[in-house]
Design a protein around this motif. Structure first.
Motif, PDB file in Angstrom:
ATOM      1  N   THR A 135      -6.865   1.829  -3.412  1.00 16.03           N
ATOM      2  CA  THR A 135      -7.928   0.883  -3.069  1.00 16.03           C
ATOM      3  C   THR A 135      -8.164   0.789  -1.568  1.00 16.03           C
ATOM      4  O   THR A 135      -9.092   0.096  -1.148  1.00 16.03           O
ATOM      5  CB  THR A 135      -7.596  -0.521  -3.611  1.00 16.03           C
ATOM      6  OG1 THR A 135      -6.355  -0.966  -3.048  1.00 16.03           O
ATOM      7  CG2 THR A 135      -7.470  -0.506  -5.119  1.00 16.03           C
ATOM      8  N   ASN A 136      -7.347   1.467  -0.776  1.00 16.64           N
ATOM      9  CA  ASN A 136      -7.535   1.516   0.672  1.00 16.64           C
ATOM     10  C   ASN A 136      -7.108   2.887   1.204  1.00 16.64           C
ATOM     11  O   ASN A 136      -6.360   3.003   2.164  1.00 16.64           O
ATOM     12  CB  ASN A 136      -6.706   0.425   1.370  1.00 16.64           C
ATOM     13  CG  ASN A 136      -7.260  -0.967   1.150  1.00 16.64           C
ATOM     14  OD1 ASN A 136      -8.187  -1.403   1.811  1.00 16.64           O
ATOM     15  ND2 ASN A 136      -6.676  -1.659   0.185  1.00 16.64           N
ATOM     16  N   ALA A 137      -7.602   3.928   0.562  1.00 18.96           N
ATOM     17  CA  ALA A 137      -7.132   5.276   0.883  1.00 18.96           C
ATOM     18  C   ALA A 137      -7.428   5.673   2.319  1.00 18.96           C
ATOM     19  O   ALA A 137      -6.608   6.328   2.966  1.00 18.96           O
ATOM     20  CB  ALA A 137      -7.753   6.284  -0.076  1.00 18.96           C
ATOM     21  N   HIS A 138      -8.587   5.328   2.831  1.00 22.30           N
ATOM     22  CA  HIS A 138      -8.916   5.699   4.209  1.00 22.30           C
ATOM     23  C   HIS A 138      -7.887   5.119   5.181  1.00 22.30           C
ATOM     24  O   HIS A 138      -7.413   5.809   6.091  1.00 22.30           O
ATOM     25  CB  HIS A 138     -10.315   5.199   4.574  1.00 22.30           C
ATOM     26  CG  HIS A 138     -11.406   5.793   3.741  1.00 22.30           C
ATOM     27  ND1 HIS A 138     -12.526   5.086   3.359  1.00 22.30           N
ATOM     28  CD2 HIS A 138     -11.550   7.036   3.197  1.00 22.30           C
ATOM     29  CE1 HIS A 138     -13.316   5.862   2.641  1.00 22.30           C
ATOM     30  NE2 HIS A 138     -12.740   7.044   2.516  1.00 22.30           N
ATOM     31  N   GLU A 139      -7.554   3.861   4.988  1.00 24.98           N
ATOM     32  CA  GLU A 139      -6.596   3.204   5.874  1.00 24.98           C
ATOM     33  C   GLU A 139      -5.176   3.727   5.643  1.00 24.98           C
ATOM     34  O   GLU A 139      -4.390   3.870   6.577  1.00 24.98           O
ATOM     35  CB  GLU A 139      -6.624   1.687   5.644  1.00 24.98           C
ATOM     36  CG  GLU A 139      -7.920   1.029   6.038  1.00 24.98           C
ATOM     37  CD  GLU A 139      -9.058   1.342   5.077  1.00 24.98           C
ATOM     38  OE1 GLU A 139      -8.805   1.624   3.894  1.00 24.98           O
ATOM     39  OE2 GLU A 139     -10.223   1.325   5.528  1.00 24.98           O
ATOM     40  N   PHE A 140      -4.851   4.019   4.384  1.00 24.11           N
ATOM     41  CA  PHE A 140      -3.516   4.493   4.054  1.00 24.11           C
ATOM     42  C   PHE A 140      -3.193   5.789   4.794  1.00 24.11           C
ATOM     43  O   PHE A 140      -2.123   5.936   5.386  1.00 24.11           O
ATOM     44  CB  PHE A 140      -3.393   4.716   2.541  1.00 24.11           C
ATOM     45  CG  PHE A 140      -2.106   5.385   2.128  1.00 24.11           C
ATOM     46  CD1 PHE A 140      -0.936   4.654   2.019  1.00 24.11           C
ATOM     47  CD2 PHE A 140      -2.067   6.747   1.852  1.00 24.11           C
ATOM     48  CE1 PHE A 140       0.254   5.264   1.646  1.00 24.11           C
ATOM     49  CE2 PHE A 140      -0.885   7.368   1.480  1.00 24.11           C
ATOM     50  CZ  PHE A 140       0.277   6.627   1.379  1.00 24.11           C
ATOM     51  N   TRP A 141      -4.111   6.746   4.776  1.00 25.47           N
ATOM     52  CA  TRP A 141      -3.810   8.045   5.361  1.00 25.47           C
ATOM     53  C   TRP A 141      -3.784   8.002   6.883  1.00 25.47           C
ATOM     54  O   TRP A 141      -3.019   8.737   7.512  1.00 25.47           O
ATOM     55  CB  TRP A 141      -4.786   9.098   4.846  1.00 25.47           C
ATOM     56  CG  TRP A 141      -4.501   9.427   3.404  1.00 25.47           C
ATOM     57  CD1 TRP A 141      -5.207   9.043   2.309  1.00 25.47           C
ATOM     58  CD2 TRP A 141      -3.378  10.165   2.914  1.00 25.47           C
ATOM     59  NE1 TRP A 141      -4.605   9.505   1.168  1.00 25.47           N
ATOM     60  CE2 TRP A 141      -3.483  10.199   1.501  1.00 25.47           C
ATOM     61  CE3 TRP A 141      -2.301  10.810   3.511  1.00 25.47           C
ATOM     62  CZ2 TRP A 141      -2.551  10.850   0.700  1.00 25.47           C
ATOM     63  CZ3 TRP A 141      -1.376  11.464   2.715  1.00 25.47           C
ATOM     64  CH2 TRP A 141      -1.506  11.477   1.325  1.00 25.47           C
ATOM     65  N   VAL A 142      -4.573   7.136   7.486  1.00 25.82           N
ATOM     66  CA  VAL A 142      -4.459   6.955   8.938  1.00 25.82           C
ATOM     67  C   VAL A 142      -3.114   6.333   9.269  1.00 25.82           C
ATOM     68  O   VAL A 142      -2.442   6.733  10.234  1.00 25.82           O
ATOM     69  CB  VAL A 142      -5.619   6.087   9.471  1.00 25.82           C
ATOM     70  CG1 VAL A 142      -5.377   5.699  10.926  1.00 25.82           C
ATOM     71  CG2 VAL A 142      -6.943   6.841   9.352  1.00 25.82           C
TER      72      VAL A 142
END
Length: 617
Positions: A135-142
């Motif tokens: 649900t927050n993949a963009h933030e997770f990978w950063v």
């Protein structure tokens, strides 16, 4: 991992207290030759009581799958998204600089703590960021890149090495290193379809030979892939379908306002997302079958069969992704071979679309034999495929052609629509960008299209801002942070100076380079101008030129297993966005990324807010 090996692993994990203590005290993966992870201040190791059952990892996995307190490991159900806070897209935190893309130094390999079978999925065990990759993949990978750098391993239950109990996966950010892996792919390279065990299981139980071949490797894969991509992947072939796609988009655009009203009035939740699913289906149907299904415009009647196909596709593919990311379903469904309730729900969607596809293709063949097909139908992919199948020397059966046509239609619904959703939101929340885009497209239509969208109208030289906008959307909010998934096919291939072993799995995490402030100025801002010719030229010879690498530019993978429908999908996105902007002035009550939600479905799908469509004429 083989079935017997999987069974042995589960038996081992179910041993008594002594076995439990021994298994879990050595569970952290510290593969030979890989130094222990420096956890940026986290020096602890998990302590497991000797009285704990050896099934602890499976118990934890089950709790995760049932929605227990580990919010960062399980997607919310479709009905409880309102209780979840919006994704914090614009949360600004210090972007940690490591050796790698900025300074050109070789990054050191870090090793994220991993456990048997479940890998690194549990944050408080593995030490990974407490952010949901669903649900927050963009933030997770950063956050992963900030914590572990630009070259690290972690245990991936979905895509990790199947012959490794810890599901080890190597994550890299540098596309130049990934080129080595692509080039060493050999005759039968690995592709992401091989890890989609849910689709593979369904195909096996339904006797889907082509599905099994496309999800595999070897001569069967090459035979089917070669047939599938013919008349599809070549630029000239893709352009040949544009007239039909343009007409389908013109018809679909007329339904935008009606769907927006359904959503804003509360009559249908998610109506705009559903509208984009229908748009994608209508455009792809024009290419595959040469027909105009007109499901997107809710003000006109549509064939209920087509509407069922769209719903079945979304249900099947969306649930398949949930299954892939569920520890419970991975253990019970994949390893133990039981059919879980969620698998049954997924297969219902698959079965619905397969039954409809068989009927569609069957009717098409009958009308073809009677000479009743229209000019559009005779220009379709299926018409050409059926002709190729009957040619002397063809090694593809009529049944396999039907399966391939089904696969194309099925996969084209909520993949293309997911990309469209992100682009549409950015256009709607940025009035000045929208008007600039409108002016460019209008001028191109007038100059090159005699008042209509055409192939020439959409060429990059004529609408550079449109192409730049789509590229900027992909940088800031891609439909997936993992651009490419490959298995190393040869020993001693060097990646960042480390000799990889045959069978190692390597992923290109392509989102965080575009969010690095030392490579991209003000990366949180949505600025299509970054991708215009002058800006690209200015980056040459600087570390920032890495963001222009083609491996970071699109979500279709690379190499011999690149998405065969990539060119058609890219054309559909350009066509529909252009048509919508020409027809409507689009606005959004939500203008900040931090105020919207998105979920991992087939792709990262934005929950579109209540957009408004005001007719331009």
């Amino acid at each position: 991992m083989t079935t017997s090996a999987s069974g042995a692993a589960l038996v081992h994990l179910r041993r008594g207290a002594t076995a439990s203590s021994r298994c879990l005290r050595v569970a952290c993966n510290n593969r030979s030759g890989i130094p222990p992870t420096k956890f940026l201040g986290r020096s602890w190791r998990p302590t497991i009581a000797s009285s704990a059952s050896a099934s602890a990892p499976l118990a934890v996995a089950t709790r995760i799958a049932e929605g227990a307190r580990f919010k960062s490991t399980i997607a919310p159900s479709r009905d409880d998204s309102s209780s979840r806070p919006p994704a914090q897209h614009s949360k600004k935190e210090s972007f940690v600089q490591w050796d790698g893309l900025v300074n050109g130094k070789r990054p050191a390999l870090k090793n994220v703590r991993s456990f048997p079978i479940i890998g690194s999925i549990i944050p408080w065990l593995s030490g990974t960021p407490s952010i949901s990759p669903l649900t927050n993949a963009h933030e997770f990978w950063v956050a992963m890149r900030n914590q572990f750098g630009e070259f690290y391993t972690w245990g991936s239950m979905v895509s990790g090495n199947p012959d490794d109990l810890y599901r080890t996966t190597f994550i890299i950010n540098d596309p130049r290193e990934f080129v080595k892996i692509i080039r060493a792919g050999g005759k039968f390279p690995h592709g992401v379809l091989e890890v989609l065990w849910v689709n593979i299981r369904w195909g096996e139980t339904r006797g889907m030979h082509a599905t099994a071949g496309l999800h595999g490797r070897g001569e069967e894969w090459r035979r089917l892939r070669t047939f599938l991509q013919t008349d599809l992947l070549h630029p000239d072939a893709a352009r040949g379908y544009l007239p039909g796609i343009i007409h389908a988009a013109d018809l679909a655009s007329k339904g935008a306002q009606a769907s927006a009203v359904l959503q804003s009035s509360g009559e249908e939740k998610g109506a705009i997302n559903s509208y984009l699913n229908r748009c994608a289906f209508d455009m792809f149907s024009s290419m595959m079958l040469g027909i105009y299904t007109e499901t997107a415009d809710r003000t006109t009647p549509a064939d209920p069969e087509n509407e069922r196909f769209v719903r079945g596709s979304v249900q099947g593919l969306g649930t398949a992704i949930e299954l892939l990311l569920s520890p419970y379903d991975f253990v019970v469904g994949k390893l133990l071979k039981f059919e879980t309730a969620r698998m049954k729900h997924c297969f219902e969607g698959f079965d619905t679309t397969w039954a409809i596809a068989q009927d569609k293709v069957g009717r098409f063949i009958e009308r073809k034999e009677r000479g009743e097909l229209s000019e559009n139908e005779q220009a379709s992919y299926l018409f050409r495929a059926l002709d190729r199948q009957k040619e002397e020397g063809s090694n593809v059966s009529a049944r396999e052609v039907t399966e391939l046509a089904f696969t194309g239609l099925f996969a084209a619904v909520d993949t293309t629509s997911g990309v469209l959703g992100w682009n549409l939101f950015h256009i709607a929340r940025s009035p000045h960008i929208q008007e600039k885009l409108y002016d460019e497209i209008s001028a191109s239509v007038k100059t090159f299209g005699q008042g209509k969208i055409t192939d020439e109208v959409l060429r990059k030289s004529n609408v550079p801002y449109l192409h730049a906008l789509i590229r900027e959307t992909h940088r800031l909010t891609p439909p997936g942070a993992i651009a490419i998934n490959k298995t190393v096919d040869t020993d001693n291939l060097e990646v960042h100076g480390r000799k990889m072993e045959k069978g190692d799995v390597v992923l290109l995490e392509s989102h965080s380079p575009g969010m690095n402030p030392d490579l991209v100025e003000n990366p949180e801002e949505y600025r299509p101008e970054r991708w215009l010719k002058d800006a690209i030229e200015a980056r040459k010879g600087t570390p920032s030129e890495i963001i222009d690498h083609p491996f970071l530019a699109a979500p279709f993978s690379q190499g011999a297993r690149k998405c065969p429908g990539s060119r058609v999908a890219a054309n559909e996105i350009k066509v529909l966005l252009s048509q919508l902007v020409l027809d409507w002035k689009i606005s959004s009550p939500v203008t900040e990324l931090r105020d919207v939600r998105y979920n991992q479905k087939t792709v990262l799908e934005l929950e579109l807010p209540d957009l408004q469509f005001e007719a331009r004429q």
